[in-house]
Design a protein around this motif. Structure first.
Motif, PDB file in Angstrom:
ATOM      1  N   TYR A  45       0.836  -1.207   0.000  1.00 51.52           N
ATOM      2  CA  TYR A  45       0.000   0.000   0.000  1.00 51.52           C
ATOM      3  C   TYR A  45       0.871   1.257   0.000  1.00 51.52           C
ATOM      4  CZ  TYR A  45      -4.149  -2.856   0.642  1.00 51.52           C
ATOM      5  OH  TYR A  45      -5.160  -3.763   0.455  1.00 51.52           O
ATOM      6  N   SER A  46       2.050   1.147  -0.591  1.00 50.88           N
ATOM      7  CA  SER A  46       2.979   2.279  -0.646  1.00 50.88           C
ATOM      8  C   SER A  46       2.567   3.254  -1.743  1.00 50.88           C
ATOM      9  CB  SER A  46       4.398   1.776  -0.913  1.00 50.88           C
ATOM     10  OG  SER A  46       4.478   1.197  -2.209  1.00 50.88           O
ATOM     11  N   PRO A  47       3.018   4.505  -1.664  1.00 51.16           N
ATOM     12  CA  PRO A  47       2.679   5.492  -2.710  1.00 51.16           C
ATOM     13  C   PRO A  47       3.305   5.172  -4.063  1.00 51.16           C
ATOM     14  CG  PRO A  47       3.467   6.578  -0.705  1.00 51.16           C
ATOM     15  CD  PRO A  47       3.764   5.133  -0.549  1.00 51.16           C
ATOM     16  N   ASP A  48       4.481   4.498  -4.044  1.00 53.83           N
ATOM     17  CA  ASP A  48       5.228   4.332  -5.290  1.00 53.83           C
ATOM     18  C   ASP A  48       5.369   2.878  -5.734  1.00 53.83           C
ATOM     19  OD1 ASP A  48       6.712   3.718  -3.125  1.00 53.83           O
ATOM     20  OD2 ASP A  48       8.417   5.007  -3.583  1.00 53.83           O
ATOM     21  N   GLY A  49       4.603   1.970  -5.133  1.00 51.03           N
ATOM     22  CA  GLY A  49       4.619   0.586  -5.587  1.00 51.03           C
ATOM     23  C   GLY A  49       5.876  -0.186  -5.241  1.00 51.03           C
ATOM     24  N   THR A  50       6.507   0.141  -4.117  1.00 49.86           N
ATOM     25  CA  THR A  50       7.720  -0.568  -3.691  1.00 49.86           C
ATOM     26  C   THR A  50       7.331  -1.694  -2.725  1.00 49.86           C
ATOM     27  OG1 THR A  50       8.029   1.117  -1.984  1.00 49.86           O
ATOM     28  CG2 THR A  50       9.272   1.373  -4.033  1.00 49.86           C
ATOM     29  N   ARG A 407      -2.025   5.779  -6.151  1.00 50.81           N
ATOM     30  CA  ARG A 407      -2.431   4.423  -6.530  1.00 50.81           C
ATOM     31  C   ARG A 407      -3.450   4.439  -7.667  1.00 50.81           C
ATOM     32  NH1 ARG A 407      -1.028   0.555  -2.954  1.00 50.81           N
ATOM     33  NH2 ARG A 407      -2.705  -0.871  -3.484  1.00 50.81           N
ATOM     34  N   LYS A 408      -4.260   5.505  -7.731  1.00 53.09           N
ATOM     35  CA  LYS A 408      -5.307   5.578  -8.748  1.00 53.09           C
ATOM     36  C   LYS A 408      -4.736   5.754 -10.154  1.00 53.09           C
ATOM     37  CE  LYS A 408      -8.628   7.471  -5.456  1.00 53.09           C
ATOM     38  NZ  LYS A 408      -9.482   8.627  -5.093  1.00 53.09           N
ATOM     39  N   HIS A 409      -3.428   6.003 -10.230  1.00 52.62           N
ATOM     40  CA  HIS A 409      -2.792   6.177 -11.536  1.00 52.62           C
ATOM     41  C   HIS A 409      -1.618   5.222 -11.698  1.00 52.62           C
ATOM     42  CE1 HIS A 409      -5.150   9.864 -11.600  1.00 52.62           C
ATOM     43  NE2 HIS A 409      -4.637  10.163 -10.423  1.00 52.62           N
ATOM     44  N   GLY A 410      -1.507   4.244 -10.807  1.00 54.69           N
ATOM     45  CA  GLY A 410      -0.340   3.370 -10.815  1.00 54.69           C
ATOM     46  C   GLY A 410      -0.645   1.956 -11.258  1.00 54.69           C
ATOM     47  N   ARG A 411      -0.015   1.018 -10.607  1.00 58.27           N
ATOM     48  CA  ARG A 411      -0.042  -0.390 -10.990  1.00 58.27           C
ATOM     49  C   ARG A 411      -1.462  -0.955 -11.045  1.00 58.27           C
ATOM     50  NH1 ARG A 411       3.572  -2.762  -7.304  1.00 58.27           N
ATOM     51  NH2 ARG A 411       5.218  -2.873  -8.876  1.00 58.27           N
ATOM     52  N   ASN A 412      -1.776  -1.647 -12.139  1.00 55.20           N
ATOM     53  CA  ASN A 412      -3.004  -2.432 -12.308  1.00 55.20           C
ATOM     54  C   ASN A 412      -4.290  -1.608 -12.252  1.00 55.20           C
ATOM     55  OD1 ASN A 412      -1.424  -4.748 -12.531  1.00 55.20           O
ATOM     56  ND2 ASN A 412      -1.541  -5.205 -10.340  1.00 55.20           N
ATOM     57  N   VAL A 413      -4.188  -0.309 -12.459  1.00 50.99           N
ATOM     58  CA  VAL A 413      -5.368   0.544 -12.358  1.00 50.99           C
ATOM     59  C   VAL A 413      -6.402   0.216 -13.449  1.00 50.99           C
ATOM     60  CG1 VAL A 413      -4.453   2.414 -13.808  1.00 50.99           C
ATOM     61  CG2 VAL A 413      -6.101   2.934 -11.984  1.00 50.99           C
ATOM     62  N   ASP A 414      -5.958  -0.383 -14.568  1.00 52.50           N
ATOM     63  CA  ASP A 414      -6.876  -0.733 -15.651  1.00 52.50           C
ATOM     64  C   ASP A 414      -7.506  -2.110 -15.464  1.00 52.50           C
ATOM     65  OD1 ASP A 414      -6.387   1.656 -16.993  1.00 52.50           O
ATOM     66  OD2 ASP A 414      -4.647   0.837 -18.039  1.00 52.50           O
ATOM     67  N   TRP A 415      -7.301  -2.721 -14.282  1.00 52.62           N
ATOM     68  CA  TRP A 415      -7.803  -4.080 -14.033  1.00 52.62           C
ATOM     69  C   TRP A 415      -8.756  -4.102 -12.847  1.00 52.62           C
ATOM     70  CZ3 TRP A 415      -6.627  -8.570 -16.829  1.00 52.62           C
ATOM     71  CH2 TRP A 415      -5.756  -8.370 -17.913  1.00 52.62           C
ATOM     72  N   ARG A 416      -9.588  -3.086 -12.745  1.00 55.21           N
ATOM     73  CA  ARG A 416     -10.496  -2.983 -11.594  1.00 55.21           C
ATOM     74  C   ARG A 416     -11.516  -4.120 -11.547  1.00 55.21           C
ATOM     75  NH1 ARG A 416     -10.842   2.032  -8.919  1.00 55.21           N
ATOM     76  NH2 ARG A 416      -9.331   3.554  -9.677  1.00 55.21           N
ATOM     77  N   HIS A 417     -11.758  -4.756 -12.673  1.00 55.20           N
ATOM     78  CA  HIS A 417     -12.724  -5.861 -12.688  1.00 55.20           C
ATOM     79  C   HIS A 417     -12.163  -7.116 -12.038  1.00 55.20           C
ATOM     80  CE1 HIS A 417     -10.055  -7.199 -15.849  1.00 55.20           C
ATOM     81  NE2 HIS A 417     -10.624  -8.400 -15.762  1.00 55.20           N
ATOM     82  N   LEU A 418     -10.827  -7.214 -11.926  1.00 54.10           N
ATOM     83  CA  LEU A 418     -10.207  -8.461 -11.500  1.00 54.10           C
ATOM     84  C   LEU A 418     -10.477  -8.721 -10.023  1.00 54.10           C
ATOM     85  CD1 LEU A 418      -7.025 -10.066 -12.704  1.00 54.10           C
ATOM     86  CD2 LEU A 418      -7.189  -9.746 -10.248  1.00 54.10           C
ATOM     87  N   CYS A 419     -11.100  -9.852  -9.749  1.00 50.68           N
ATOM     88  CA  CYS A 419     -11.449 -10.235  -8.383  1.00 50.68           C
ATOM     89  C   CYS A 419     -11.213 -11.734  -8.251  1.00 50.68           C
ATOM     90  CB  CYS A 419     -12.905  -9.884  -8.068  1.00 50.68           C
ATOM     91  SG  CYS A 419     -13.379 -10.229  -6.372  1.00 50.68           S
ATOM     92  N   ASN A 420     -10.044 -12.105  -7.725  1.00 53.73           N
ATOM     93  CA  ASN A 420      -9.620 -13.496  -7.636  1.00 53.73           C
ATOM     94  C   ASN A 420      -9.739 -13.998  -6.205  1.00 53.73           C
ATOM     95  OD1 ASN A 420      -6.744 -13.004  -9.892  1.00 53.73           O
ATOM     96  ND2 ASN A 420      -8.933 -12.936 -10.280  1.00 53.73           N
ATOM     97  N   ALA A 421     -10.236 -15.198  -6.030  1.00 54.68           N
ATOM     98  CA  ALA A 421     -10.294 -15.849  -4.712  1.00 54.68           C
ATOM     99  C   ALA A 421     -10.420 -17.347  -4.952  1.00 54.68           C
ATOM    100  CB  ALA A 421     -11.458 -15.316  -3.881  1.00 54.68           C
ATOM    101  N   ASP A 422      -9.306 -17.968  -5.355  1.00 54.98           N
ATOM    102  CA  ASP A 422      -9.351 -19.341  -5.837  1.00 54.98           C
ATOM    103  C   ASP A 422      -8.057 -20.072  -5.493  1.00 54.98           C
ATOM    104  OD1 ASP A 422     -11.851 -19.190  -7.805  1.00 54.98           O
ATOM    105  OD2 ASP A 422     -10.609 -17.418  -8.177  1.00 54.98           O
ATOM    106  N   ILE A 423      -8.113 -21.403  -5.614  1.00 57.46           N
ATOM    107  CA  ILE A 423      -6.901 -22.213  -5.545  1.00 57.46           C
ATOM    108  C   ILE A 423      -6.272 -22.210  -6.934  1.00 57.46           C
ATOM    109  CG2 ILE A 423      -5.937 -24.474  -5.061  1.00 57.46           C
ATOM    110  CD1 ILE A 423      -7.129 -23.032  -2.623  1.00 57.46           C
ATOM    111  N   VAL A 424      -5.025 -21.747  -7.005  1.00 56.92           N
ATOM    112  CA  VAL A 424      -4.360 -21.573  -8.298  1.00 56.92           C
ATOM    113  C   VAL A 424      -2.961 -22.186  -8.231  1.00 56.92           C
ATOM    114  CG1 VAL A 424      -3.774 -19.922 -10.106  1.00 56.92           C
ATOM    115  CG2 VAL A 424      -5.582 -19.363  -8.481  1.00 56.92           C
ATOM    116  N   SER A 425      -2.516 -22.740  -9.326  1.00 56.71           N
ATOM    117  CA  SER A 425      -1.160 -23.271  -9.418  1.00 56.71           C
ATOM    118  C   SER A 425      -0.173 -22.129  -9.602  1.00 56.71           C
ATOM    119  CB  SER A 425      -1.057 -24.243 -10.597  1.00 56.71           C
ATOM    120  OG  SER A 425       0.260 -24.703 -10.755  1.00 56.71           O
TER     121      SER A 425
END
Length: 535
Positions: A45-50, A407-425
């Motif tokens: 939750y950092s300002p610069d994605g570190t 954050r509103k202009h940073g990483r993954n901002v174009d993926w707001r639909h993505l909602c994962n909660a699964d068992i994944v390899s």
């Protein structure tokens, strides 16, 4: 794949279980914790994605995770409501050994790198049996030495590994083997076998532990689970766990080599005093650490909490051996106080041998069989529960400070639909404790050899509406969901289809139809993004 091979595999006890309607119950519990949740994008939750700096290893023992959990030899249900793992202390380390240590991308002279010795040795697709080995030194774990020496080395020099530090010299270490066996789908045994490899005595504190993933610190009106001390059970110690909307579970621990085991309790809450110099009422997540390492009795409770550890103090002679057990089951299931735990393990191991014997009956070389079996064990151990709600992650939680505006202009901002909660390899449980679509396509082809239903579910997962972007792109990985990966999903779908047909004798064209329509969307995105010149 010859028909005999398919028939042999499906006729085994594990094969029958795997292809039964009861399989989802058997797969509800599994090795679904990562080996590293700290330093991930989800917890950043950092300002610069570190991500590495915002949540470092030093915070992990004291800070509640928002999106997942980690732990050595971790096991849990498929939503990580309850989590199990192993904690160790050799009475020399500066901290309790609860999770694997490694270097961040900036610390390693070749980038991020785990600095531990651990091996995934066996497993079945329903997780009816799982086995791994962790090697823990007698001497203090060389945290600072690993960081400083790798920091001094340039990219043209070899990495400084844990074996280079000398802490394993003269066999001064413990082999810690952790096994899980299911007496029933939700009645599970953990067996921890500790062997002193040295020709001198050694001491070790062992804590099989169970806890509730923190789901109450993020929003209002969230019922808090509890673990409460119960009556002694057949010479061991017992707790009862309660979660809203779920049947209580009974947890028992015992050891003939540590007859005076006791339960320790703390809360899976952030130690705001240590990390942020704020007022807060403990005991906190690092309570077991502070109690054992610093003798702080105030850091724990003896009656209840959201995290419980069964403390066994082990004294081992030269080449000595000790065994510690833990079992958890629904409260309504038979108590079965006289259950022979070792007999359950023997039965599940025999079933695993039968299953892999059928899979490998055409492989004559025993070493080749072992390589394949342990490789598949690594795949099975690397299944993880993965939760990432990008919209919630960007906006923050009601009970937590709001994330920075950047954050509103940073990483993954174009993926707001993505909602994962699964068992994944996952590619692995430490360096890449997140799915990567390119890797997962190849994983599915490997999984199809032993669990084609899981392989198909994995491929379909990435093209679900809550994964695949509306423009047709398949998410790459959490560090940058929008990166472009090679278009191997279609190849994997066809390969899994072929293996599944050979194994079961059934052509699952419904699977092909489902994935085909979504792959058309992905192909349209691909040619417009990567082949704009028509090549």
């Amino acid at each position: 794949m010859p028909p005999l091979r398919a028939a042999n595999l499906l006729a085994t006890i594990e094969g029958t279980r795997l292809h039964s309607t009861d399989c989802p119950r058997w797969q509800r519990w599994g090795p679904y914790l990562s080996e590293r949740q700290w330093g991930t994008v989800r917890e950043d939750y950092s300002p610069d994605g570190t991500a590495w700096d915002h949540f470092p290893h030093d915070h992990a023992r004291s800070r509640a995770y928002r999106w997942g959990e980690d732990g050595i030899a971790g096991f849990g249900d498929d939503k990580l409501g309850w989590c199990v793992s192993l904690a160790l202390w050799n009475r020399r380390d500066p901290i309790l050994k609860e999770r694997l240590f490694g270097l961040t991308n900036a610390q390693g002279n070749h980038g991020e790198d785990v600095k531990e010795l651990y091996f995934y040795l066996d497993g079945t697709p329903t997780h009816s049996y799982m086995r791994m080995l962790y090697k823990y030194p007698h001497a203090a774990f060389p945290y600072d030495d690993l960081v400083q020496e790798n920091g001094r080395r340039g990219g043209d020099m070899p990495e400084y590994e844990i074996l280079d530090t000398g802490v394993f010299d003269d066999l001064r270490y413990f082999d810690v083997q952790v096994e899980y066996a299911k007496h029933a789908p939700d009645d599970i045994l953990m067996r921890v076998t500790i062997e002193n490899r040295a020709g001198e005595p050694a001491s070790l504190d062992v804590l099989p532990q169970i806890w509730a993933r923190n789901s109450w610190s993020w929003k209002e009106n969230k019922d808090k689970p509890s673990l409460v001390a119960g009556q002694d059970h057949d010479g061991g110690v017992q707790v009862v766990g309660h979660q809203h909307g779920h049947e209580p579970i009974v947890v028992t621990a015992w050891s003939k080599d540590a007859p005076h085991m006791t339960w320790l309790f703390c809360e899976n809450d952030t130690n705001v005093k240590r990390l942020f110099n704020m007022d807060g009422a403990g005991p906190f997540k690092d309570g077991f650490n502070d109690y054992l390492v610093h003798s702080d009795e105030q850091a724990i409770r003896r009656d209840a909490g959201t995290k419980a550890g069964a403390h066994a103090s082990i004294e081992l002679g030269p080449h000595g051996r000790a065994v510690v057990y833990m079992r958890w089951r629904p409260q309504s299931s038979p108590d079965d106080a006289q259950l022979d735990a070792d007999a359950v393990f023997a039965r599940r191991i025999a079933e695993a041998d039968e299953f892999y014997g059928a899979l490998q009956h055409e492989i004559a070389d025993p070493d080749a069989r072992l390589v394949q079996r342990q490789a598949l064990a690594g795949m099975l151990w690397s299944k993880q529960y993965y939760q990432y709600d990008v919209q919630r992650w960007l906006e923050g939680d009601p009970l937590q400070p709001k994330p920075p505006e950047s954050r509103k202009h940073g990483r993954n901002v174009d993926w707001r639909h993505l909602c994962n909660a699964d068992i994944v390899s996952m590619p692995d449980k430490w360096e890449y404790p997140w799915y990567a679509s390119w890797d997962l396509a190849f994983h599915a082809a490997a999984f199809a050899l032993i669990d084609p239903a899981f392989a198909k579910r994995q491929l379909l997962l990435l093209v679900k509406d809550r994964y695949q972007h509306p423009n047709g792109q398949i998410p790459a990985y959490e560090w940058a969901l929008g990166d472009a990966n090679p278009p191997v999903h279609a190849w994997a779908a066809w390969r899994v289809y072929e293996i599944d047909r050979a194994l079961t004798g059934k052509a699952d064209r419904d699977f092909l139809e489902l994935v085909f329509h979504k792959l058309l969307l992905n192909f349209s995105w691909w040619v417009n993004r990567k082949d704009a010149d028509g090549h």
